[in-house]
Design a protein around this motif. Structure first.
Motif, PDB file in Angstrom:
ATOM      1  N   CYS A  61      -0.414  10.025   7.543  1.00 50.24           N
ATOM      2  CA  CYS A  61      -1.479   9.034   7.592  1.00 50.24           C
ATOM      3  C   CYS A  61      -0.835   7.656   7.581  1.00 50.24           C
ATOM      4  CB  CYS A  61      -2.479   9.199   6.464  1.00 50.24           C
ATOM      5  SG  CYS A  61      -1.899   8.734   4.836  1.00 50.24           S
ATOM      6  N   ALA A  62      -1.549   6.698   8.113  1.00 49.89           N
ATOM      7  CA  ALA A  62      -1.021   5.355   8.253  1.00 49.89           C
ATOM      8  C   ALA A  62      -2.143   4.337   8.176  1.00 49.89           C
ATOM      9  CB  ALA A  62      -0.273   5.217   9.582  1.00 49.89           C
ATOM     10  N   ALA A  63      -1.777   3.104   7.835  1.00 45.49           N
ATOM     11  CA  ALA A  63      -2.756   2.039   7.653  1.00 45.49           C
ATOM     12  C   ALA A  63      -2.348   0.804   8.447  1.00 45.49           C
ATOM     13  CB  ALA A  63      -2.886   1.686   6.170  1.00 45.49           C
ATOM     14  N   ARG A  64      -3.339   0.160   9.038  1.00 47.14           N
ATOM     15  CA  ARG A  64      -3.077  -1.076   9.792  1.00 47.14           C
ATOM     16  C   ARG A  64      -4.226  -2.041   9.556  1.00 47.14           C
ATOM     17  NH1 ARG A  64      -6.309   1.596  13.352  1.00 47.14           N
ATOM     18  NH2 ARG A  64      -7.372   0.363  14.964  1.00 47.14           N
ATOM     19  N   THR A  65      -3.959  -3.327   9.835  1.00 50.58           N
ATOM     20  CA  THR A  65      -5.017  -4.336   9.734  1.00 50.58           C
ATOM     21  C   THR A  65      -5.265  -5.034  11.059  1.00 50.58           C
ATOM     22  OG1 THR A  65      -3.397  -5.971   8.995  1.00 50.58           O
ATOM     23  CG2 THR A  65      -4.652  -4.818   7.278  1.00 50.58           C
ATOM     24  N   TRP A  66      -4.510  -4.652  12.085  1.00 54.58           N
ATOM     25  CA  TRP A  66      -4.727  -5.232  13.407  1.00 54.58           C
ATOM     26  C   TRP A  66      -4.133  -4.306  14.442  1.00 54.58           C
ATOM     27  CZ3 TRP A  66      -0.863  -7.670  16.657  1.00 54.58           C
ATOM     28  CH2 TRP A  66       0.445  -7.483  16.195  1.00 54.58           C
ATOM     29  N   GLY A  67      -4.383  -4.608  15.692  1.00 57.70           N
ATOM     30  CA  GLY A  67      -3.735  -3.907  16.771  1.00 57.70           C
ATOM     31  C   GLY A  67      -4.454  -2.660  17.244  1.00 57.70           C
ATOM     32  N   THR A  68      -3.843  -2.002  18.188  1.00 61.20           N
ATOM     33  CA  THR A  68      -4.439  -0.859  18.871  1.00 61.20           C
ATOM     34  C   THR A  68      -4.262   0.423  18.076  1.00 61.20           C
ATOM     35  OG1 THR A  68      -3.856  -1.953  20.934  1.00 61.20           O
ATOM     36  CG2 THR A  68      -4.505   0.359  21.063  1.00 61.20           C
ATOM     37  N   SER A 103      -5.600  15.436   3.267  1.00 62.27           N
ATOM     38  CA  SER A 103      -6.084  14.278   2.525  1.00 62.27           C
ATOM     39  C   SER A 103      -4.980  13.239   2.439  1.00 62.27           C
ATOM     40  CB  SER A 103      -6.506  14.681   1.110  1.00 62.27           C
ATOM     41  OG  SER A 103      -7.546  15.633   1.128  1.00 62.27           O
ATOM     42  N   CYS A 104      -5.393  12.002   2.371  1.00 58.54           N
ATOM     43  CA  CYS A 104      -4.449  10.896   2.199  1.00 58.54           C
ATOM     44  C   CYS A 104      -5.083   9.911   1.229  1.00 58.54           C
ATOM     45  CB  CYS A 104      -4.162  10.233   3.535  1.00 58.54           C
ATOM     46  SG  CYS A 104      -3.172   8.716   3.434  1.00 58.54           S
ATOM     47  N   THR A 105      -4.401   9.689   0.120  1.00 60.16           N
ATOM     48  CA  THR A 105      -4.916   8.778  -0.890  1.00 60.16           C
ATOM     49  C   THR A 105      -4.043   7.539  -0.936  1.00 60.16           C
ATOM     50  OG1 THR A 105      -5.777  10.624  -2.172  1.00 60.16           O
ATOM     51  CG2 THR A 105      -5.523   8.526  -3.316  1.00 60.16           C
ATOM     52  N   ALA A 106      -4.700   6.386  -0.987  1.00 62.50           N
ATOM     53  CA  ALA A 106      -3.999   5.110  -0.954  1.00 62.50           C
ATOM     54  C   ALA A 106      -4.075   4.400  -2.291  1.00 62.50           C
ATOM     55  CB  ALA A 106      -4.595   4.220   0.123  1.00 62.50           C
ATOM     56  N   SER A 107      -3.019   3.692  -2.612  1.00 63.18           N
ATOM     57  CA  SER A 107      -3.036   2.821  -3.775  1.00 63.18           C
ATOM     58  C   SER A 107      -3.603   1.475  -3.344  1.00 63.18           C
ATOM     59  CB  SER A 107      -1.629   2.635  -4.326  1.00 63.18           C
ATOM     60  OG  SER A 107      -0.830   1.968  -3.368  1.00 63.18           O
ATOM     61  N   GLY A 108      -3.928   0.639  -4.317  1.00 59.93           N
ATOM     62  CA  GLY A 108      -4.386  -0.704  -3.987  1.00 59.93           C
ATOM     63  C   GLY A 108      -5.900  -0.820  -3.979  1.00 59.93           C
ATOM     64  N   VAL A 111       0.859  -1.184   0.000  1.00 57.83           N
ATOM     65  CA  VAL A 111       0.000   0.000   0.000  1.00 57.83           C
ATOM     66  C   VAL A 111       0.892   1.229   0.000  1.00 57.83           C
ATOM     67  CG1 VAL A 111      -1.705   1.311   1.306  1.00 57.83           C
ATOM     68  CG2 VAL A 111      -1.854  -1.182   1.208  1.00 57.83           C
ATOM     69  N   GLN A 112       0.585   2.163  -0.851  1.00 62.37           N
ATOM     70  CA  GLN A 112       1.278   3.450  -0.847  1.00 62.37           C
ATOM     71  C   GLN A 112       0.301   4.532  -0.431  1.00 62.37           C
ATOM     72  OE1 GLN A 112       3.090   3.716  -4.807  1.00 62.37           O
ATOM     73  NE2 GLN A 112       5.049   3.138  -3.904  1.00 62.37           N
ATOM     74  N   TYR A 145       1.834   0.617   7.123  1.00 59.98           N
ATOM     75  CA  TYR A 145       2.163   1.514   6.021  1.00 59.98           C
ATOM     76  C   TYR A 145       2.005   2.958   6.458  1.00 59.98           C
ATOM     77  CZ  TYR A 145       1.909  -2.729   3.267  1.00 59.98           C
ATOM     78  OH  TYR A 145       2.105  -3.999   2.776  1.00 59.98           O
ATOM     79  N   TRP A 146       2.913   3.793   5.968  1.00 58.47           N
ATOM     80  CA  TRP A 146       2.939   5.207   6.308  1.00 58.47           C
ATOM     81  C   TRP A 146       3.125   6.053   5.063  1.00 58.47           C
ATOM     82  CZ3 TRP A 146       2.492   7.093  11.333  1.00 58.47           C
ATOM     83  CH2 TRP A 146       2.509   6.129  12.342  1.00 58.47           C
ATOM     84  N   GLY A 147       2.511   7.236   5.076  1.00 64.05           N
ATOM     85  CA  GLY A 147       2.779   8.202   4.039  1.00 64.05           C
ATOM     86  C   GLY A 147       4.058   8.963   4.324  1.00 64.05           C
ATOM     87  N   GLN A 148       4.384   9.879   3.436  1.00 61.90           N
ATOM     88  CA  GLN A 148       5.635  10.635   3.563  1.00 61.90           C
ATOM     89  C   GLN A 148       5.490  11.842   4.486  1.00 61.90           C
ATOM     90  OE1 GLN A 148       3.516  11.089   1.156  1.00 61.90           O
ATOM     91  NE2 GLN A 148       3.386  13.323   0.933  1.00 61.90           N
TER      92      GLN A 148
END
Length: 123
Positions: free
Chosen positions: A96-103, A21-26, A2-3, A112-115
């Motif tokens: 911005c950041a993305a996760r699939t589990w956890g707190t 704004s934060c736009t994700a690929s995928g 993911v970007q 995944y993290w943006g710049q």
């Protein structure tokens, strides 16, 4: 993979507003729990706002509660951070950041993290 790409930062006077704004690929954006963090010079990265894993609930740091709002549009693969009543202490690089589990407030759970995008609030 993911970007994430943030935008919308800038210079604003105290009391003003910005929308990040934060736009994700995928194709699986809707399955990711998204969050916003920030890092000021000389300080550790800190939690700002996030969704829970169901995508139904949102959480905020006490310092931004009532002023910031996180939202997402899965049709646009995007998450947003509306920031109102900005204060000089909100000055930081916002990620911005993305996760699939956890707190939601723990940085290490985000895969995944943006710049980052700079937000500067002048007094």
């Amino acid at each position: 993979q993911v970007q994430l790409v943030e935008s919308g930062g800038g210079l604003v006077q105290a009391g003003g507003s910005l929308r990040l704004s934060c736009t994700a690929s995928g194709r699986t954006f809707s399955t990711w729990a998204m969050g916003w963090f920030r890092q000021a010079p000389g300080k550790e990265r800190e939690f700002v706002a996030a969704y829970d894993l169901s995508g139904s609930n949102t959480y905020y740091a006490d310092s931004v509660k009532g002023r910031f709002a996180i939202s997402r549009d899965n049709t646009k693969n995007s998450v947003y951070l509306q920031m109102n009543s900005l204060k000089p202490e909100d000055t930081a690089v916002y990620y911005c950041a993305a996760r699939t589990w956890g707190t939601y407030y723990v940085t290490s759970f985000y895969q995944y993290w943006g710049q980052g995008t700079q937000v500067t609030v002048s007094s």
